[in-house]
Scaffold this active site. Structure first.
Site, PDB file in Angstrom:
ATOM      1  N   ASP A 264     -13.886 -49.971 -43.846  1.00 55.37           N
ATOM      2  CA  ASP A 264     -12.785 -50.692 -43.207  1.00 55.37           C
ATOM      3  C   ASP A 264     -12.799 -52.158 -43.605  1.00 55.37           C
ATOM      4  OD1 ASP A 264     -11.499 -48.692 -41.903  1.00 55.37           O
ATOM      5  OD2 ASP A 264     -12.479 -49.005 -39.971  1.00 55.37           O
TER       6      ASP A 264
ATOM      7  N   ASP B 198      -2.461 -44.566 -38.374  1.00 56.21           N
ATOM      8  CA  ASP B 198      -2.511 -44.342 -36.926  1.00 56.21           C
ATOM      9  C   ASP B 198      -1.304 -44.963 -36.206  1.00 56.21           C
ATOM     10  OD1 ASP B 198      -3.469 -43.791 -34.424  1.00 56.21           O
ATOM     11  OD2 ASP B 198      -5.354 -44.860 -34.662  1.00 56.21           O
TER      12      ASP B 198
ATOM     13  N   ASP C  30      -9.234 -38.822 -40.441  1.00 54.82           N
ATOM     14  CA  ASP C  30     -10.155 -39.821 -39.885  1.00 54.82           C
ATOM     15  C   ASP C  30     -11.102 -39.176 -38.875  1.00 54.82           C
ATOM     16  OD1 ASP C  30     -11.187 -42.337 -39.406  1.00 54.82           O
ATOM     17  OD2 ASP C  30      -9.262 -43.267 -38.938  1.00 54.82           O
TER      18      ASP C  30
ATOM     19  N   CYS D 212     -11.920 -40.082 -44.208  1.00 55.41           N
ATOM     20  CA  CYS D 212     -12.130 -41.424 -43.671  1.00 55.41           C
ATOM     21  C   CYS D 212     -12.890 -41.240 -42.368  1.00 55.41           C
ATOM     22  CB  CYS D 212     -10.773 -42.071 -43.425  1.00 55.41           C
ATOM     23  SG  CYS D 212     -10.867 -43.640 -42.564  1.00 55.41           S
TER      24      CYS D 212
END
Ligand code: DGJ
Length: 721
Positions: free
Chosen positions: A528, A341, A458, A506
């Site tokens: 995570d 990200d 994600d 994810c």
């Protein structure tokens, strides 16, 4: 519809369609169904394989309800697999057999309501070589108008009462995949998920039933069940006043009644069923083989060792930093770099988590030479390049949202409820325009940069508010189902065009570990939480249903970013090496000694990679038993090589730990032992020595409780060959 079409097996498996008796079998497993025309279909048997002759002679069990797909209305007190409101308002349904058929590995039992033209096909696909039977239902409305489905299970299974225990996974963010075990007692155990987008952070759509008392890893009869679905589900173990428990599994119908139009067929996702006489680990081996051969994307390919940038730099992405991480990765022997990200957004650059989702254009301030520059650097360093996206989402602070506010999931006549960063919103995947857009996110990236080798996909928000701006008001209850149908359509398009691309599922960590998405994904992010101790517990549970090659498992920093626990690098490596090894760390912050250890570990992992990623799992000592140690191993199919893992889970002085007998080896074969990732000054007593498989499985090897370098966090990895 949700069931991936599978190739017919070379392995022959007879299915005897004797008018009324179906022996649906694999190499070691039989599901026997009685299917007399004009009567309801009934379960007769599920367990070790039987001959057709024997299956024909079996009585339908008494003491419980054996209906293979009970419908609501003519025996109201019992749980129904199918419930609907017919076109004329009648709430009762009856389903009787009208015929059966068999084509290749697929058996169909055709059912119909004698009064209404409502048809249900029960489908059973028997995957002979992996001992898995996939069961689902296809419901067709032949009535004159819409039928409303209010209950639509994929399948049911009666399980004889006795001392049956159920194992399932639960958790929350940072603590996914925890094992829960409980005996089945009167009442219902419901395992459900209503996230709307992801479905495995708090519960999992897979179950194990140990039929011979409390679950054991390597002995006892076990039934395994996995619902192959990416959306909301409800799995129930129902124990009433009969001699049976009833497993009922399918999409969660709550707020999701489905209006089945005239002529339309509704296909449920499939429920994969297996059986093993070798305990939980045996059932896991079946799930892993089935997954690798039939359901997991690229299940026959070894996975690359990667470095993901998230915990190394978070959103502080820039060209120099990425180049440096790629150089470090190459030095360590890694193969793939993934930029997480923080790389995108022009009008609203992604500096924090409250902007830019949907604006999938490079932030040229951070990355002046764009993705081209990064790919060039990756080539220079001899590593592959991957990139993070979250294409199902947007932020209110994004150009996408400014252009298409009508694309987000939102309750009619109300403001949208936001998620992460106070601005995140879910795109309405039921809308074909949104599907096109989400496909285009991948398609544009890949068209412009065909060298991108990996995508981390994600999804960091649930459906918070119920409502689709696309669906008509009368069909608002279709939102959840339409979302996952749309998502699957997008995945199919991506895979049709980019079959070789490696993709990770994810979702705020491990919220997308399910067999619904894995036909399109190579792996998933387990959590995570990268703390090695907590990973022992999470990866243990996750391995019940998913193979190591699909479980992304990364070496991270100390103190750990989630728990602040300081665990020596050796232990962190030893845990990460039991899954798909990667790194989630800033290599620049490592000492030379740590880099050396990582470099050595990556080299050794490459040697054992085929054993870990393609071998059979034998879990030996559960961390949940609180014995101070956990242990598991992987063995090749030929049983000529194995990797054995041993991790202390407590750090008390002079605590007595059990010696761990191994499993899965060839008793007659001799194995030479070599320790991997060794940090001790002195070799282990077993180093380089030879032992018979029989000895290793009867007795096992003694492990010193500490390393001679003094750490309390002892762990070992042994290669046996
Ligand atoms: C949640 C994921 O689980 C993390 O690995 C990371 O990719 C962040 N999202 C990025 O926002």
């Amino acid at each position: 519809m949700y069931c991936k079409l599978l190739t017919t097996l070379a392995v022959t498996c007879s299915l005897a369609a004797h008018a009324d008796r179906l022996n649906i079998c694999t190499r070691n497993l039989s599901l026997v169904v009685s299917a007399d025309e004009g009567r309801q279909p009934e379960y007769v048997y599920f367990g070790s394989r039987l001959s057709d002759a024997e299956s024909r002679a079996l009585p339908v069990p008494r003491g419980g309800r054996m209906d293979a797909y009970p419908a609501y209305g003519l025996n109201c007190p019992v749980p129904a697999a199918l419930a609907c409101r017919h076109a004329d308002g009648n709430l009762s349904t009856q389903l009787v057999v009208t015929g059966t058929s068999q084509q290749g590995d697929l058996t169909t039992v055709r059912l119909r309501d004698p009064v209404y033209d409502l048809r249900v096909d029960l489908k059973y696909r028997a995957l002979a070589d992996v001992d898995m039977i996939e069961a689902w239902a296809e419901i067709t409305n032949g009535e004159k108008a819409t039928v409303t489905l209010t209950g639509f299970a994929s399948a049911t299974l009666p399980i004889r009462r006795g001392d049956v225990w159920m194992s399932h996974l639960y958790g929350s963010w940072g603590n996914e995949g925890r094992v829960a075990e409980e005996p089945l007692r009167p009442g219902e155990i419901v395992v459900a998920n209503r996230d709307g987008v992801r479905n495995s952070a708090t519960a999992h759509a897979e179950l194990m039933f140990s039929l011979d008392g409390k679950a054991r890893e390597n002995s006892g009869r076990v039934i395994g069940a996995a619902l192959c679905y990416s959306g909301n589900y409800r799995l129930r173990a129902i124990t009433d006043d009969s001699d049976y428990h009833y497993l009922m599994a399918g999409i969660d119908e709550q707020n999701s009644e489905y209006h089945l139009r005239r002529g339309e067929t509704f296909a449920t996702p499939c429920l994969a069923l297996t059986f093993s006489r070798e305990g939980l680990s045996g059932a896991s081996r079946n799930f892993h083989r089935w997954g690798r051969r039939y359901r997991l994307m690229h299940g026959d390919r070894e996975r690359m060792v990667l470095l993901n940038s998230w915990e190394g730099v978070y959103m502080d992405v820039n060209q120099k930093g990425m180049d440096q991480m790629m150089a470090d990765l190459a030095d360590l022997g890694g193969e793939l770099f993934v930029m997480d990200d923080g790389w995108f957004g022009q009008k609203y650059p992604r500096k924090r988590d409250d902007t830019a989702l949907g604006d999938w254009v490079v932030d040229r301030e951070k990355l002046p030479e764009g993705i081209e520059g990064l790919l060039r650097d990756a080539r220079r360093h001899g590593v592959k390049f991957g990139i993070w996206i979250e294409p199902e989402m947007t932020n209110t602070r994004s150009e996408l949202y400014e252009k298409h506010p009508d694309w987000v999931v939102k309750a009619p006549r109300r403001d949208a409820v936001t998620g992460r960063g106070g601005t995140q919103l879910v795109l309405d995947l039921g809308n074909p325009q949104v599907q096109d857009f989400v496909f285009s996110v991948v398609d544009r990236l890949m068209t412009a940069h065909p060298d991108i080798a990996y995508i981390k996909w994600d999804a960091n928000m649930p459906v918070m508010n119920h409502g689709s701006q696309y669906l008509p008001m009368a069909d608002q209850s279709h939102l959840n189902i339409a979302y996952h149908r749309g998502l699957e359509r997008v995945f199919r398009r991506i895979r049709a065009k980019y079959p070789d691309l490696v993709m990770q599922a994810c979702a705020s960590g491990g919220a997308r570990a399910n067999w619904g998405v894995l036909p399109y994904f190579d792996e998933f992010w387990v959590s995570d939480d990268t703390d090695a101790l907590q990973r022992v517990y999470m990866q243990w549970g996750t391995s019940y249903f998913f193979p190591a090659m699909a479980m992304a498992s990364h070496i991270s920093a100390a103190p750990n970013h989630q728990t602040a626990r300081v665990i020596p690098l050796k232990y962190r490596i030893d845990v990460a090496m039991s899954g798909r090894l990667g790194m989630e760390i800033q290599p620049r912050n490592m000492t030379d000694a740590e880099r050396d250890l990582c470099h050595k570990a990556i080299g050794e992992y490459k040697q054992i990679r085929p054993i870990v990623q393609l071998g059979d799992i034998y879990r030996l000592q559960s961390p949940y038993d609180n014995k101070g140690v956990a242990s598991l191993m992987y063995v090749t199919e030929a049983r000529d090589k194995a990797v054995w893992y041993w991790w202390k889970t407590e750090t008390f002085v002079n605590q007595h730990l059990p010696r761990i007998p191994m499993a899965g080896l060839d008793p007659a074969r001799t194995y030479t032992v070599r320790e991997l990732n060794r940090v001790g000054r002195k070799p282990l007593a077993c180093e380089g020595r030879q032992y018979s498989g029989a000895y290793l499985m009867e007795h096992g090897l003694e492990m010193p409780y500490t390393h001679d370098t003094g750490t309390a966090w002892a762990s070992r990895v042994l290669l046996l060959e």
